[in-house]
Write an enzyme that holds these catalytic residues in place. Sequence first.
Site, PDB file in Angstrom:
ATOM      1  CG  HIS A   1      -3.698   7.235   2.315  1.00 22.79           C
ATOM      2  ND1 HIS A   1      -3.667   6.990   3.786  1.00 22.79           N
ATOM      3  CD2 HIS A   1      -3.170   5.963   1.941  1.00 22.79           C
ATOM      4  CE1 HIS A   1      -3.394   6.086   4.387  1.00 22.79           C
ATOM      5  NE2 HIS A   1      -3.385   5.009   3.174  1.00 22.79           N
TER       6      HIS A   1
ATOM      7  CG  ASP B   1      -2.106  -1.023   1.281  1.00 20.88           C
ATOM      8  OD1 ASP B   1      -2.088  -1.916   0.280  1.00 20.88           O
ATOM      9  OD2 ASP B   1      -2.889  -0.823   2.082  1.00 20.88           O
TER      10      ASP B   1
ATOM     11  CG  HIS C   1      -4.701   2.931  -0.786  1.00 22.72           C
ATOM     12  ND1 HIS C   1      -5.454   1.955  -0.005  1.00 22.72           N
ATOM     13  CD2 HIS C   1      -3.607   3.221   0.022  1.00 22.72           C
ATOM     14  CE1 HIS C   1      -5.173   1.989   1.155  1.00 22.72           C
ATOM     15  NE2 HIS C   1      -3.776   2.717   1.249  1.00 22.72           N
TER      16      HIS C   1
ATOM     17  CG  HIS D   1       2.373  -0.040   4.429  1.00 27.84           C
ATOM     18  ND1 HIS D   1       2.051  -0.930   5.177  1.00 27.84           N
ATOM     19  CD2 HIS D   1       1.052   0.750   4.258  1.00 27.84           C
ATOM     20  CE1 HIS D   1       0.916  -0.760   5.648  1.00 27.84           C
ATOM     21  NE2 HIS D   1       0.284   0.187   5.140  1.00 27.84           N
TER      22      HIS D   1
HETATM   23 ZN   LIG Z   1      -2.712   3.234   2.925  1.00 24.49          ZN
END
Ligand SMILES: [Zn+2]
Length: 230
Positions: free
Chosen positions: A106, A51, A102, A194
């Site tokens: 954010h 991510d 995503h 991530h």
């Molecule tokens: Zn995230």
Amino acid sequence: MMCGMQMSRILLAASAAAIGSLTLVVPAAAHPDRAAGPGGDWNDTVYLTFDDGPNGDDTDRVLEVLADNDARATFFAVGQSLEDDPARGLRIMAEGHVLANHTWSHPDLTELSRAEVDWEIASAAWMLDDLGSGAPCFRPPYGSSNAEVDDAIADAGLNKLMWNVDTEDWRRPGVDAIADVLLGAAPGDVVLMHDGGGDRSQTVEALEIALPRLAERGYRFGIAPECVVG
Ligand SMILES: [Zn+2]
């Protein structure tokens, strides 16, 4: 050989039951349909997800360790980071991975109006379309959603993909701590990591340790059914 296959089926059934019960305990866990098996190949596949990228050299290093281990993964990228660095988004896809939505910036979507949620999803979707990604999946930032957010995701034609194994790599708990969580992954698990949001060298080193050992067990690293294009 036949006996071994029968044993695998028994183990598969046990794993499916375990995944099913985990789903009950943690609503954010793997999609219940996973237990039925997409194409019958879930039995040896772990779904790695990254991510918050793209993120410069860290994304490149993740891509390199994935390539070294013949692994495919899903990257839940932030739209405005893709706008800043479209070349890395293209590299992610060129190397066989999925580039997915995503949001644009954010935010915690549960704190936004429905119109703002729609804008966050649609803006990132526009960027992904522009780069040629048709990935049908979405992950809300922080895993934070509610009924309204879920409706917005569905209305955008996207599948929500959460995770059921969290490396907590964003905390930078140490290479061994991240590797230990990775080594605990089982087929059908969706693993959260991530490539963005800060220095990800611990994540990269943990992958270098864990992926070859998981592969020795016969595991593969693939794309979650929710994210498969087409
Ligand atoms: Zn995230």
